[in-house]
Write a protein that holds these residues in place. Structure first.
Motif, short mmCIF file in Angstrom:
data_model
loop_
_atom_site.label_atom_id
_atom_site.label_comp_id
_atom_site.label_asym_id
_atom_site.label_seq_id
_atom_site.Cartn_x
_atom_site.Cartn_y
_atom_site.Cartn_z
N ARG A 112 10.57 52.02 4.01
CA ARG A 112 12.15 52.28 4.66
C ARG A 112 12.46 50.89 4.98
O ARG A 112 11.73 50.33 5.81
N THR A 113 13.81 50.63 4.97
CA THR A 113 14.15 49.61 4.97
C THR A 113 14.84 49.51 6.47
O THR A 113 16.05 50.03 6.56
N ASP A 114 14.12 48.80 7.33
CA ASP A 114 14.76 48.80 9.03
C ASP A 114 15.28 47.59 9.13
O ASP A 114 16.31 47.54 9.90
N VAL A 115 14.95 46.39 8.59
CA VAL A 115 15.51 45.21 8.84
C VAL A 115 15.93 44.40 7.53
O VAL A 115 14.96 44.32 6.67
N SER A 116 17.01 44.09 7.31
CA SER A 116 17.43 43.04 6.32
C SER A 116 17.42 41.69 6.66
O SER A 116 17.57 41.38 7.81
N SER A 117 16.99 41.01 5.58
CA SER A 117 17.02 39.40 5.84
C SER A 117 17.66 38.69 4.52
O SER A 117 17.40 38.91 3.67
N THR A 118 18.10 37.53 4.98
CA THR A 118 18.64 36.68 4.02
C THR A 118 17.95 35.21 4.31
O THR A 118 18.20 34.92 5.50
N LEU A 119 17.45 34.60 3.50
CA LEU A 119 16.91 33.36 3.56
C LEU A 119 17.73 32.34 2.77
O LEU A 119 17.58 32.56 1.50
N LEU A 152 18.13 37.72 10.36
CA LEU A 152 17.59 38.88 10.14
C LEU A 152 18.31 39.90 10.97
O LEU A 152 19.06 39.56 12.00
N TYR A 153 18.70 41.28 10.19
CA TYR A 153 19.84 42.02 11.04
C TYR A 153 19.33 43.57 10.74
O TYR A 153 18.58 43.70 9.58
N PRO A 154 19.86 44.47 11.57
CA PRO A 154 19.43 45.87 11.27
C PRO A 154 19.97 46.19 10.03
O PRO A 154 21.10 46.13 9.69
N ALA A 155 19.03 47.06 9.13
CA ALA A 155 19.38 47.27 7.92
C ALA A 155 20.58 48.55 7.90
O ALA A 155 21.03 48.86 7.05
N THR A 156 20.66 49.10 9.17
CA THR A 156 21.86 50.15 9.20
C THR A 156 23.31 49.53 9.17
O THR A 156 23.97 50.42 9.28
N SER A 157 23.45 48.27 9.37
CA SER A 157 24.47 47.30 9.60
C SER A 157 25.41 47.31 8.04
O SER A 157 24.88 46.95 7.28
N LEU A 158 26.85 47.62 8.19
CA LEU A 158 27.65 47.34 6.95
C LEU A 158 27.62 45.85 6.86
O LEU A 158 27.72 45.12 8.04
N HIS A 159 27.60 45.19 5.66
CA HIS A 159 27.72 43.98 5.53
C HIS A 159 28.02 43.57 4.20
O HIS A 159 28.26 44.61 3.41
N HIS A 160 28.86 42.29 4.10
CA HIS A 160 29.17 41.95 2.71
C HIS A 160 29.10 40.28 2.77
O HIS A 160 29.00 39.75 3.74
N VAL A 161 29.17 39.95 1.54
CA VAL A 161 28.99 38.57 1.45
C VAL A 161 30.48 38.10 0.75
O VAL A 161 30.86 38.40 -0.28
#
Ligand SMILES: O=C(O)CCC(=O)C(=O)O
Ligand SMILES: [Fe+2]
Length: 227
Positions: A112-119, A152-161
């Motif tokens: 289950r994806t709870d936390v999204s991350s970009t390195l 790191l951010y909550p995977a529930t968030s809308l996001h874009h690049v």
């Protein structure tokens, strides 16, 4: 909660990742996207099951294992093998939410994806645009970090690049299933942990206040953790 962790990769690990990626074959990023996000996604990726992705993924997992901040923020149960993406000029990833459940390659497990991350693997000077924009109840947050740093951010968030308009933006991205599913609870535990660290600068470890706060931190984790 959105958290920036500086210097997750050493200069050597970063240089090694970049050199290896320079020599690797990139494919259309839609291969790992869901239905809605495939239409929003215009980037390149290293194939998920390639040797390069597995090898560099291990470099990143090892680095995460040494980051106390990653552990206290994410409270990780399982980390998805890191993936690698790239946005050249004209590429972007429009607004989306990451898939809730992801099969772990080559296993019967799912996370289950709870936390999204970009390195970030490129420095901000190497490209224009390409900000990771994360929405939460307090508005939009624009993130563009030095190479080697993690957000790191909550995977529930809308996001874009945002579209890259010059140069190329390289990154690794991955998801964590946390022992604590809810962002609000993880945030409380993180703030609690930071406060205990502050208190311990001034009080001895056997001071009743330190003992009491530490016990309460662990008892909250015990109450909320799902393993
Ligand atoms: O490149 C990034 O920073 C984020 C990528 C992303 O949102 C995704 O692949 O789902
Ligand atoms: Fe995403």
């Amino acid at each position: 909660m959105l958290v920036h962790i500086p210097n997750v990769l050493t200069a050597e690990d970063l240089a090694y990742c970049r050199k290896t990626l320079e020599e690797s074959e990139w494919v259309d990023g839609k291969v790992t996207a869901g239905d809605q996000s495939a239409k929003a996604k215009h980037n390149l990726q290293i194939p998920q099951k390639s040797e390069v992705a597995l090898e560099l993924g291990d470099v990143i997992l090892r680095a995460l294992g040494q980051s106390a901040l990653f552990t206290t923020v994410a409270l990780p149960l399982r980390v998805f093998p890191p993936l690698f993406n790239r946005y050249d000029a004209g590429m972007q990833f429009r607004s989306h939410v990451d898939n809730a459940i992801r099969p772990l390659p080559e296993t019967n497990f799912r996370i289950r994806t709870d936390v999204s991350s970009t390195l970030f693997l490129s420095d901000p000077e190497e490209y224009d645009g390409g900000e990771l924009i994360i929405e939460d109840t307090y508005g939009s947050h624009s993130v563009k970090l030095p190479a080697g740093d993690l957000v790191l951010y909550p995977a529930t968030s809308l996001h874009h690049v945002a579209p890259v308009t010059r140069g190329s933006r390289w990154a690794s991205f991955f998801w964590t299933q946390s022992m604590v599913r809810e962002d609000a609870k993880r945030t409380l535990l993180y703030n609690f942990d930071c406060s205990i660290i502050e208190v311990r600068k001034n009080l001895s470890d056997d001071h009743p206040a330190v003992l009491g706060l530490t016990a309460t931190y662990h008892n909250l984790v015990r109450e909320w953790a799902e393993l």
